[in-house]
Design a protein around this motif. Sequence first.
Motif: not given
Length: 1161
Positions: A576-583, A585-588, A620-626, A662-664
């Motif tokens: 759940c926390m992984g999903q919160i950071i992924c979606n 993360g830029d607001s945390l 790591a795959g998030s579009q938000l570039k965490i 490695v990709k991101n």
Amino acid sequence: MTSEMKRFMATNDLMSELQKDSIKLDDDSERKVVKMILKLLEDKNGEVQNLAVKCLGPLVSKVKEYQVETIVDTLCTNMLSDKEQLRDISSIGLKTVIGELPPASSGSALAASVCKKITGRLTSAIAKQEDVSVQLEALDIMADMLCRQGGLLVNFHPSILSCLLPQLTSPRLAVRKRTIIALGHLVMSCGNLVFVDLIEHLLSELSRNESMSTTRTYIQCIAAISRQAGHRIGEYLEKIIPLVVKFCSVDDDELREYCIQAFESFVRRCPKEVYPHVPTVISICLKYLTYDPNYNYDDEDEDENAMDADGVDEDYQGSDDEYSDDDDMSWKVRRAAAKCLDAVVSTRHEMLPEFYRTVSPALIARFKEREENVKADVFHAYLSLLKQTRPAQSWLCDPDAMEQGETPLTMLQSQVSMIVKALHKQMKEKSVKTRQCCFNMLTELVNVLPGALTQHIPVLIPGIIFSLNDKSSSSNLKIDALSCLYVILCNHQPKVFHPHVQAIVPPVVACVGDPFYKITSEALLVTQQLVKVIRPLDQTDVFDASPYISDLFACTIKRLKAADIDQEVKERAISCMGQIICNLGDSLGADLPGTLHIFLERLKNEITRLTTVKALTLIAGSQLKINLRPILGEAVPILASFLRKNQRALKLSTLAALDILVKNYSDSVTPAMIDAVLAELPPLINESDMHVSQMAISFLTTLARVHPDSLSKISGSILAELIALVRSPLLQGGALSAMLEFFQALVATGTASLDVKNSRSTDSIRLLALLSLGEVGHHVDLSGQPELKTVILDAFSSASEEVKSAASYALGSISVGNLPEYLPFVLQEISGQPKRQYLLLHSLKEIISSASVAGLKPYVENVWALLLKHCECTEEGTRNVVAECLGKLTLIDPETLLPRLKGYLLSGSSYARSSVVTAVKFTISDHPQTIDPLLKNCIGDFLKTLEDPDLNVRRVALVTFNSAAHNKPSLIRDLLDTVLPHLYNETKVRKDLIREVEMGPFKHTVDDGLDIRKAAFECMYTLLDSCLDRLDIFEFLNHVEDGLKDHYDIKMLTFLMLARLSSLCPSAVLQRLDRLVEPLRATCTTKVKANSVKQEFEKQDELKRSAMRAVVALLTIPEAEKSPLMSEFQSQISSNPELAAIFDSIQRDSSSANMESMDTT
């Protein structure tokens, strides 16, 4: 110490001694112990008696047979005693002895003699009818013995029947009830004559219908017989059902209930014979589903002209005084009707459209049922209807299938608003059971029809929140409500929920903080999905998530930090926390680094590491570039170390995580980190696990694109493993694609110099070079290399088959890069080089498969003409490649080319006809294509070749049919009525195709029909998965039965089919069990001649194992082992050490496989 206490303690010590395996008694000790225990059964103290009875169990297996007979004699005599306590204790003693006897299948002489002794005494006790309590105990023991040891009492069955039948008219209902139970166990093992006598007796008594009371008993008895031995009663249904239908109209609620229960057992246990009567059964059930003569439902506001609800309530107050619910038995009739409809819906899959027209609206209208137990059964029946709709989805969602007009799914779609309207009222009910039923219903509905509730979310969300907030809700109800909310969130568009987020978040957050771990766990799952809903990254939907972030983060972080919580909660908190950071993360802000460090700690913990790796992959795959850089330095070496662990799931997840990191985050991944990972890779690239190899190669591909410098380090052991894998015949599918992508990336970096021409190059290097050239040429025009054609054509002459094949692929792939240059050259070579024709045709196949439609269009006519010249080739391998080319070429312009293919069906050459039919196979794939509607209209013409005079044409027609049934069943579903007779015809052994060949002094039998029979049985196996609802399963079983006696290959296939059928349609298999057991027994007991070759012994062993797997599968059917032939076969297996060992190992394998499947789901 009193004497009673002494006796109690002595008996207790004796029991513990008897339970030890080591105890051995001599004759004198046996006699004394038996005498003493029997004496203690008459002890004044109840506790001592109870212990003495418990001693009988272990004692029976420790003493000699004549002592057991003494015990049984005494117990039977005591059962007829005047003392009630002694009778009761002796009755318990007899049950204990019967329970300890070895099963009938073991062939034990002890069991047989004991049962015979007991039977004689019991039948006389039952027949005397002097004391009802003795009768009841005797009937109870008789039922127990018939259930466990019925097969040993075959000679006594007639006398047992004659003593039981009069008890059906006993004045005491309890006696009748137990007699029915005993008769139910009798019919499972009795011979045919006894069974016929029983049924004839019941039918004649029912026809006489002397009193309502006995009629009720006879109907109950018939239902019990059907439940226990439905496969035997089937042939009498034509006589039984009209009688039962007649009694339904008698004004007696109890009788109606029993009649409808009888229908239910017929429907479940005699599927074939009951088929003509199913419409009658449905109409009776629908009539009595609403049968409530003493109640006037006040929510008739569904009708336009309904009366005012308040007025109705006042009426009720008056009528309640003179009418009590205790006298009302009509609810039992309604419940029986609901259960019977459930049985009909569950067993008659082919009638789904009819159910949606008649049964579905009736069940929905009864969701308002006032009696809670009946309401639960109505809901259950509707759930069964939804579950039946589910398996058919694959072909119902097929665009071709949609042309069939009204399908069950579209009919269900049109009824969703009715369902929601009916459920809406029930979701605010006080009853917990009702609300749970509502949630189960909604969950199943959304699983069957994703997105079905889009219009109804505003109506349903308040009902779900009501149960989450309700203080009186049980924990199970909350879990069901959360589970339902989760499924709804997963299967609908996020924007549908945006107006309701404000209402959903507080109760869900409260549930995350619930002290009960199961509620917390389910709530975390919902929270994870809720995060995706309030900020979907794949949509540019403007929804302000900021008011909810702090609440969702706070409740999850609390669970994430806690170390002393349930494992499931730990894992779900991480996800759940992984999903919160992924979606989000830029607001945390400042909370992010601390949370990432908690992840690092969880990564080091063996219990939570797998879930943490998956969460990090997500972030790591998030579009938000965490920003993961603060923890990368420590995390990557830990991840690298996971690659050497034994846990496969961990290896796969870690490779996926490293790939995305490695990709991101290429700028922060240091050479040292990469070295740590590369050091672990060689053991992972191996043909023993293609999926892990695929992931490892994908990681290398990413590395080649992002960090080309690091590739210089892979030349050693990693390259050696890669080359070894390229040579493997197992390399295919995803792993092959990954390998090709890697070589593409490798060539693009220009790292290594690959040389095809070099004569000193080994075959493996030439192989790699040719494959790489092919990959490069596919994307880059290589026509500027003048010697390329010569080099590749030279490779066609290589001594290595692998190099030839690679050269053929390379030429085809390079041609795709520049069709005008290379395609005419390939066509010219095919015409001018007959010796290389096969390889060149493979190149052409590669071109047709890979080139763009627009690029190929101008060459279609030339290629088509060339292929037709070769479709009559006598070499089957060449014909198959030509057929594949024709099929794939047809996909480019189906409207023109498919009719041409159809035209060649009239060709005089059987080779041409077989090529054309094979070509059709290559036009069918498992995803929608433009050719599908055209193909559906004419596939019947191609399948008419099943009547072709040529054996080979019929065989390829079957292979094409199999491909259609497997990949796109909708093409052939409507043709099954015409195709199946021809298919079944090909399963028969034809003597005219069997010939003798002389090989020196030996004569060898060759069966030319074997291949076509094998193809036919393969089609039958495929149809089980894709078109089960269109098969007459009994006709199907006839041919399976023939296959069980056929050649080795076909036996192996039919054993698989039997195992599959045992789980798909157990009741039909049970009806045929006796006919299926015999060939299985023959296979298991066949002995190979002593002078046979080793292969013969191996074949026979494999056959035995396969047959035994089928036996184990058959034994999973309830009541299968009660068949006399099956139990005899079981005793044969257990008495043969070799067969017993195989049987035990297969049972262990199947139970461990079940455990594994439970672990992975």
